[in-house]
Scaffold this motif. Structure first.
Motif, PDB file in Angstrom:
ATOM      1  N   UNK A  36      11.266   6.169   2.263  1.00 29.49           N
ATOM      2  CA  UNK A  36      10.965   5.258   2.990  1.00 29.49           C
ATOM      3  C   UNK A  36       9.528   4.889   3.651  1.00 29.49           C
ATOM      4  N   UNK A  37       8.819   6.434   3.097  1.00 29.12           N
ATOM      5  CA  UNK A  37       7.657   6.176   2.935  1.00 29.12           C
ATOM      6  C   UNK A  37       6.316   5.502   2.624  1.00 29.12           C
ATOM      7  N   UNK A  38       7.534   5.294   1.704  1.00 28.02           N
ATOM      8  CA  UNK A  38       6.591   4.396   0.670  1.00 28.02           C
ATOM      9  C   UNK A  38       7.252   3.157   0.335  1.00 28.02           C
ATOM     10  N   UNK A  39       8.458   2.596   1.348  1.00 28.49           N
ATOM     11  CA  UNK A  39       7.892   1.237   1.764  1.00 28.49           C
ATOM     12  C   UNK A  39       7.845   0.882   3.407  1.00 28.49           C
ATOM     13  N   UNK A  40       7.608   1.645   4.005  1.00 28.80           N
ATOM     14  CA  UNK A  40       6.465   1.988   5.114  1.00 28.80           C
ATOM     15  C   UNK A  40       5.210   1.941   4.379  1.00 28.80           C
TER      16      UNK A  40
ATOM     17  N   UNK B 109       3.744   2.354 -10.411  1.00 30.83           N
ATOM     18  CA  UNK B 109       2.272   1.684  -9.592  1.00 30.83           C
ATOM     19  C   UNK B 109       3.193   0.094  -9.698  1.00 30.83           C
ATOM     20  N   UNK B 110       4.115  -0.233 -10.069  1.00 34.69           N
ATOM     21  CA  UNK B 110       4.819  -1.540  -9.735  1.00 34.69           C
ATOM     22  C   UNK B 110       4.843  -2.050  -9.081  1.00 34.69           C
ATOM     23  N   UNK B 111       6.083  -0.878  -8.672  1.00 35.28           N
ATOM     24  CA  UNK B 111       7.992  -1.040  -7.338  1.00 35.28           C
ATOM     25  C   UNK B 111       7.188   0.264  -6.380  1.00 35.28           C
ATOM     26  N   UNK B 112       6.598   0.873  -6.078  1.00 36.18           N
ATOM     27  CA  UNK B 112       6.013   1.488  -5.059  1.00 36.18           C
ATOM     28  C   UNK B 112       6.777   1.378  -3.903  1.00 36.18           C
ATOM     29  N   UNK B 113       6.248   0.000  -3.600  1.00 37.17           N
ATOM     30  CA  UNK B 113       5.676  -0.702  -2.061  1.00 37.17           C
ATOM     31  C   UNK B 113       8.079  -0.813  -1.883  1.00 37.17           C
ATOM     32  N   UNK B 114       8.609  -0.383  -3.121  1.00 35.68           N
ATOM     33  CA  UNK B 114      10.061  -1.284  -2.359  1.00 35.68           C
ATOM     34  C   UNK B 114      10.910   0.104  -2.881  1.00 35.68           C
ATOM     35  N   UNK B 115      10.014   0.962  -3.175  1.00 39.35           N
ATOM     36  CA  UNK B 115      11.271   2.372  -2.905  1.00 39.35           C
ATOM     37  C   UNK B 115      11.278   2.989  -4.486  1.00 39.35           C
ATOM     38  N   UNK B 116      10.565   2.291  -5.890  1.00 42.72           N
ATOM     39  CA  UNK B 116      10.284   2.797  -7.270  1.00 42.72           C
ATOM     40  C   UNK B 116       9.978   4.412  -7.172  1.00 42.72           C
ATOM     41  N   UNK B 117      10.423   5.531  -6.531  1.00 42.36           N
ATOM     42  CA  UNK B 117       9.841   6.597  -6.793  1.00 42.36           C
ATOM     43  C   UNK B 117      10.969   7.660  -6.852  1.00 42.36           C
TER      44      UNK B 117
END
Length: 227
Positions: free
Chosen positions: A157-161, A129-137
């Motif tokens: 790529x989906x997470x960052x997009x 939840x903290x870093x998903x937007x920068x690829x934390x998956x």
């Protein structure tokens, strides 16, 4: 000199214990440890889960070890990487640890996903939840997907997009499948288990159960010695 009754009792006990130790003690369970800690930089979260890809067979476990920072391991879907699975697809009762503030190793906790028959043949995408937007998956059993385009690189790529859209909704933060930090071990319908942890992460070996025949042999031995 030992009597015949004593010798028979000893030989019987040895035979029973030998048979037990060769056939009844299960092999050590395979555990895949995923270390969850701070991302390498402010723009790259792909090192939050190490390793990022896990392949686990039936009966094996995936052990999330939260050692640093404030992170979660929350199941999602490939199309919506930063949204809890049950919010984007109501038929999926995915695992969700909730945020686990581990500090700098001062509050280590763990979360275990057991690969039971219900989930072992499915691909389990998950995010932080903290870093998903920068690829934390990450992903468990990516090789089980039928669509070859669903890869870990595409998931990142989906997470960052999507920039973490929907990753920290109030409903998911309050409905963690296994409770927050410091909760006792619990088991969810998805096969997950959660508990605080600061010691050994391996699975304990089961001890053999001494059968009734062995007990009878011991009793006979005791009686013979008394006589």
């Amino acid at each position: 000199m030992l009597s015949n009754a004593v010798l028979l009792a000893v030989f019987g006990l040895v035979s029973i214990v030998a048979a037990q130790s060769s056939s009844s003690v299960p092999a050590a369970q395979v555990t895949h440890v995923v270390t969850v800690h701070n991302n390498a930089s402010a723009t790259n979260g792909t090192s939050v889960f190490v390793p990022q890809v896990v392949n686990a067979a039936l009966g094996e476990t995936v052990f999330f070890n939260f050692t640093q920072g404030n992170h979660s391991a929350t199941q999602s879907t490939f199309a919506a990487p930063c949204i809890p699975a049950h919010e984007s697809n109501s038929t999926i009762n995915g695992f969700d640890t909730g945020l686990r503030p581990a500090g700098n190793g001062t509050s280590v906790t763990s979360f275990v996903v057991v690969m039971n028959p219900d989930i072992v043949n499915k691909t389990l995408w998950f995010f932080d939840q903290t870093t998903c937007g920068i690829g934390g998956v990450g992903v468990i059993n990516a090789g089980n997907v039928s669509a070859t385009l669903e890869t870990i690189d595409g998931f990142v790529r989906n997470a960052i997009r999507l920039n973490g859209t929907g990753a920290t909704s109030s409903s998911s933060a309050s409905s963690s499948a296994t409770g927050g930090v410091g909760s006792g071990t619990t088991t969810g319908s998805d096969g997950s288990q959660s508990s605080p942890s600061s010691g050994n992460t391996g699975a304990a070996l089961a001890l053999p159960v001494v059968p009734a025949a062995a007990v009878a042999a011991l009793m006979a031995l005791g009686a013979a010695l008394v006589l």
